[in-house]
Design a protein around this motif. Structure first.
Motif, PDB file in Angstrom:
ATOM      1  N   ALA A 238       4.085   1.331  -5.129  1.00  0.00           N
ATOM      2  CA  ALA A 238       4.627   0.421  -6.148  1.00  0.00           C
ATOM      3  C   ALA A 238       4.248  -1.022  -5.844  1.00  0.00           C
ATOM      4  O   ALA A 238       3.952  -1.805  -6.758  1.00  0.00           O
ATOM      5  N   ILE A 239       4.255  -1.398  -4.566  1.00  0.00           N
ATOM      6  CA  ILE A 239       3.829  -2.749  -4.184  1.00  0.00           C
ATOM      7  C   ILE A 239       2.367  -2.970  -4.575  1.00  0.00           C
ATOM      8  O   ILE A 239       1.994  -4.028  -5.102  1.00  0.00           O
ATOM      9  N   ALA A 240       1.529  -1.964  -4.315  1.00  0.00           N
ATOM     10  CA  ALA A 240       0.119  -2.068  -4.677  1.00  0.00           C
ATOM     11  C   ALA A 240      -0.055  -2.231  -6.183  1.00  0.00           C
ATOM     12  O   ALA A 240      -0.906  -3.010  -6.645  1.00  0.00           O
ATOM     13  N   LEU A 241       0.752  -1.522  -6.981  1.00  0.00           N
ATOM     14  CA  LEU A 241       0.669  -1.620  -8.437  1.00  0.00           C
ATOM     15  C   LEU A 241       1.064  -3.008  -8.917  1.00  0.00           C
ATOM     16  O   LEU A 241       0.438  -3.575  -9.810  1.00  0.00           O
ATOM     17  N   VAL A 242       2.117  -3.587  -8.315  1.00  0.00           N
ATOM     18  CA  VAL A 242       2.588  -4.909  -8.731  1.00  0.00           C
ATOM     19  C   VAL A 242       1.576  -5.985  -8.374  1.00  0.00           C
ATOM     20  O   VAL A 242       1.355  -6.935  -9.126  1.00  0.00           O
ATOM     21  N   ASN A 274      -1.228  -4.183 -14.005  1.00  0.00           N
ATOM     22  CA  ASN A 274      -0.022  -3.832 -14.749  1.00  0.00           C
ATOM     23  C   ASN A 274       0.615  -5.112 -15.262  1.00  0.00           C
ATOM     24  O   ASN A 274       1.548  -5.651 -14.664  1.00  0.00           O
ATOM     25  N   ALA A 275       0.085  -5.643 -16.363  1.00  0.00           N
ATOM     26  CA  ALA A 275       0.593  -6.895 -16.913  1.00  0.00           C
ATOM     27  C   ALA A 275       1.917  -6.716 -17.641  1.00  0.00           C
ATOM     28  O   ALA A 275       2.630  -7.684 -17.892  1.00  0.00           O
ATOM     29  N   ALA A 276       2.272  -5.490 -18.001  1.00  0.00           N
ATOM     30  CA  ALA A 276       3.494  -5.237 -18.772  1.00  0.00           C
ATOM     31  C   ALA A 276       4.723  -5.111 -17.903  1.00  0.00           C
ATOM     32  O   ALA A 276       5.848  -5.093 -18.405  1.00  0.00           O
ATOM     33  N   GLY A 277       4.547  -4.967 -16.579  1.00  0.00           N
ATOM     34  CA  GLY A 277       5.698  -4.843 -15.696  1.00  0.00           C
ATOM     35  C   GLY A 277       6.459  -3.551 -15.922  1.00  0.00           C
ATOM     36  O   GLY A 277       5.877  -2.481 -16.106  1.00  0.00           O
ATOM     37  N   LEU A 408      10.456  -0.276  -9.391  1.00  0.00           N
ATOM     38  CA  LEU A 408       9.594  -1.400  -9.734  1.00  0.00           C
ATOM     39  C   LEU A 408      10.359  -2.717  -9.745  1.00  0.00           C
ATOM     40  O   LEU A 408       9.818  -3.760  -9.358  1.00  0.00           O
ATOM     41  N   ILE A 409      11.613  -2.696 -10.187  1.00  0.00           N
ATOM     42  CA  ILE A 409      12.421  -3.911 -10.151  1.00  0.00           C
ATOM     43  C   ILE A 409      12.677  -4.333  -8.707  1.00  0.00           C
ATOM     44  O   ILE A 409      12.572  -5.521  -8.357  1.00  0.00           O
ATOM     45  N   LEU A 410      13.019  -3.376  -7.851  1.00  0.00           N
ATOM     46  CA  LEU A 410      13.228  -3.689  -6.439  1.00  0.00           C
ATOM     47  C   LEU A 410      11.993  -4.344  -5.831  1.00  0.00           C
ATOM     48  O   LEU A 410      12.081  -5.388  -5.171  1.00  0.00           O
ATOM     49  N   VAL A 411      10.833  -3.747  -6.061  1.00  0.00           N
ATOM     50  CA  VAL A 411       9.592  -4.259  -5.484  1.00  0.00           C
ATOM     51  C   VAL A 411       9.280  -5.653  -6.023  1.00  0.00           C
ATOM     52  O   VAL A 411       8.993  -6.592  -5.264  1.00  0.00           O
ATOM     53  N   GLY A 412       9.340  -5.811  -7.340  1.00  0.00           N
ATOM     54  CA  GLY A 412       8.980  -7.080  -7.952  1.00  0.00           C
ATOM     55  C   GLY A 412       9.882  -8.222  -7.527  1.00  0.00           C
ATOM     56  O   GLY A 412       9.415  -9.313  -7.178  1.00  0.00           O
TER      57      GLY A 412
END
Length: 445
Positions: A238-242, A274-277, A408-412
């Motif tokens: 998930a970190i890599a995706l963000v 992943n611009a849409a988050g 994803l919220i946690l990571v971001g």
């Protein structure tokens, strides 16, 4: 490890940073205490049925975002979600309505006006959601739990009116806490409040999973260790995706005054994979709930039966497909290649081998479409990861941390907050939190 503790000490050596962190922690404490304050007139001992019905589906997601306040019938039950909904509406209007486009171009004054409009729209949304929430808890908890009606002699209208005002004030207070954290604390306040709500549910979910694994003979402690290792690797993914970006080389013409020559200075235009988050997952989950609404919550027949099976093939296939579609939709709305091309042209920049103007816009749009495809597929895979976790024997509450919105919220939020702390440390010439001294979050590419 020694460097980590040294960096941690350096954080509290900076007076401004120390005050901001303490201020943030105090406001977070106020929020968490408020999540356990039940709406006046309701007996907390009668909330068992409501709490059990807010463990799964979209309602479970709302309960997680509110840190359990939704299932506790708390004064903060609706949390910051109405404010986020209003923010999304205003953001979308800024893409299509000329008035909001003009406000976006006015800088700080325009931002203040848009924030004010967002608050007013939040009140309108709350005025609709508060009575709906009260109607739901009337159906979920026994009538004798409403002590204001059964013992104090209030009418249902009086109780609902007072409770609506309390819920509305509670959500606006939570919104105010988030804004105070953003202005005088550390990190983005609204995002931090959502993250705190998610993290608050983690100990309960982990305790339930540990208890389940230690009381069964199917793997026991060894299986629990494997689950935690898998969760760690999903977190890294998930970190890599963000953080993943695609850099387009941009050439800026720069004049050297001394000898009247022109030289090329190369810069990069980063486009997020992943611009849409996390928004595509939220939209997809909301849409998946519609068949249940139209079937009067009868999940035993027809399409509702298919879409209520969270571990079934068709549920996860449709869910993943919707995530991909909404990723393209939200990226198209939020990322505007025509505006990027126009700003690049005004600043004297161009992409090597591509003509400025329309050709640049088409080139950026083509690159954006290509990088969005793997990003959307990866996002869809993370969205359905909880289903794989449940099939592997993980309980429903703990499985939600294996992917989807919560992860994803946690990571971001963690990356954004650490990035802000990193900035304070580097500004005071201290070593940062990472060896490179650069920590990339969602807003700092």
């Amino acid at each position: 490890m020694k460097k980590f503790f040294e960096t941690f000490k350096n954080i509290f050596k900076i007076e401004e940073l120390r005050k901001r962190i303490v201020y943030t922690l105090l406001l977070v404490l106020v929020y968490r205490l408020g999540c356990f304050v039940v709406i006046p007139g309701i007996d907390a001992s009668g909330l068992a049925a409501l709490q059990s019905s807010t463990q799964e589906g979209l309602v479970g997601l709302l309960n997680m975002f509110s840190g359990g306040a939704f299932g506790n019938a708390s004064i903060f039950a609706l949390g910051v979600m109405p404010y986020i909904s209003a923010s999304i509406v205003i953001q979308l209007l800024g893409m299509f309505v000329p008035y909001f486009k003009k406000l976006q171009m006015e800088g700080e004054s325009g931002r203040r006006k848009m924030n004010q409009i967002t608050r007013y729209l939040t009140i309108v949304i709350l005025a609709i959601q508060c009575p709906a929430y009260l109607a739901a808890i009337h159906n979920q908890i026994p009538g004798n739990a409403f002590v204001a009606v059964t013992q104090l002699g209030w009418s249902n209208f009086a109780f609902n009116f007072v409770s609506t005002v309390v819920l509305l004030a509670g959500s606006m207070f939570v919104m105010w806490l988030g804004e105070r954290i953003t202005d005088r604390g550390i990190g983005n306040g609204i995002s931090l409040i959502i993250m705190i709500g998610i993290v608050a549910r983690l100990p309960y979910a982990l305790a339930a999973e540990i208890g389940e694994k230690l009381t069964t003979t199917n793997g026991g402690l060894l299986l629990l260790i494997v689950e935690l290792l898998v969760l760690f690797f999903v977190f890294i993914a998930a970190i890599a995706l963000v953080q993943a970006v695609r850099k387009i080389p941009v050439q800026y013409a720069k004049r050297v005054v001394g000898n009247k020559q022109y030289g090329g200075v190369r810069d990069y235009l980063p486009l997020k994979i992943n611009a849409a988050g996390v928004m595509p997952i939220i939209f997809a989950q909301a849409l998946m709930l519609f068949p249940l609404l139209f079937s009067n919550w009868d999940a035993t027949r027809g399409l509702a039966a298919t879409l209520s099976n969270y571990t079934g093939f068709w549920y996860n296939f449709i869910f993943g497909l919707l995530v991909v579609i909404f990723t393209y939709f939200y990226t198209a709305v939020t990322v505007q290649p025509n505006l990027m091309a126009e700003q690049m042209k005004q600043n004297g920049g161009f992409i090597p081998g591509v003509k400025p103007g329309k050709k640049t816009m088409e080139y950026i749009d083509d690159i954006l479409s290509r990088v969005t495809l793997p990003g959307s597929i990866f996002l869809a895979f993370i969205a359905i990861m909880p289903a794989f976790a449940m099939l592997a024997g993980v309980n429903n509450q703990f499985a939600s941390f294996y992917g989807g919105t919560s992860l994803l919220i946690l990571v971001g939020v963690v990356l954004d907050t650490l990035q802000q702390i990193e900035g304070y440390l580097l500004l005071r010439h201290y070593d940062g939190l990472m060896k490179t001294g650069r920590l990339s979050g969602r807003s700092g590419m």
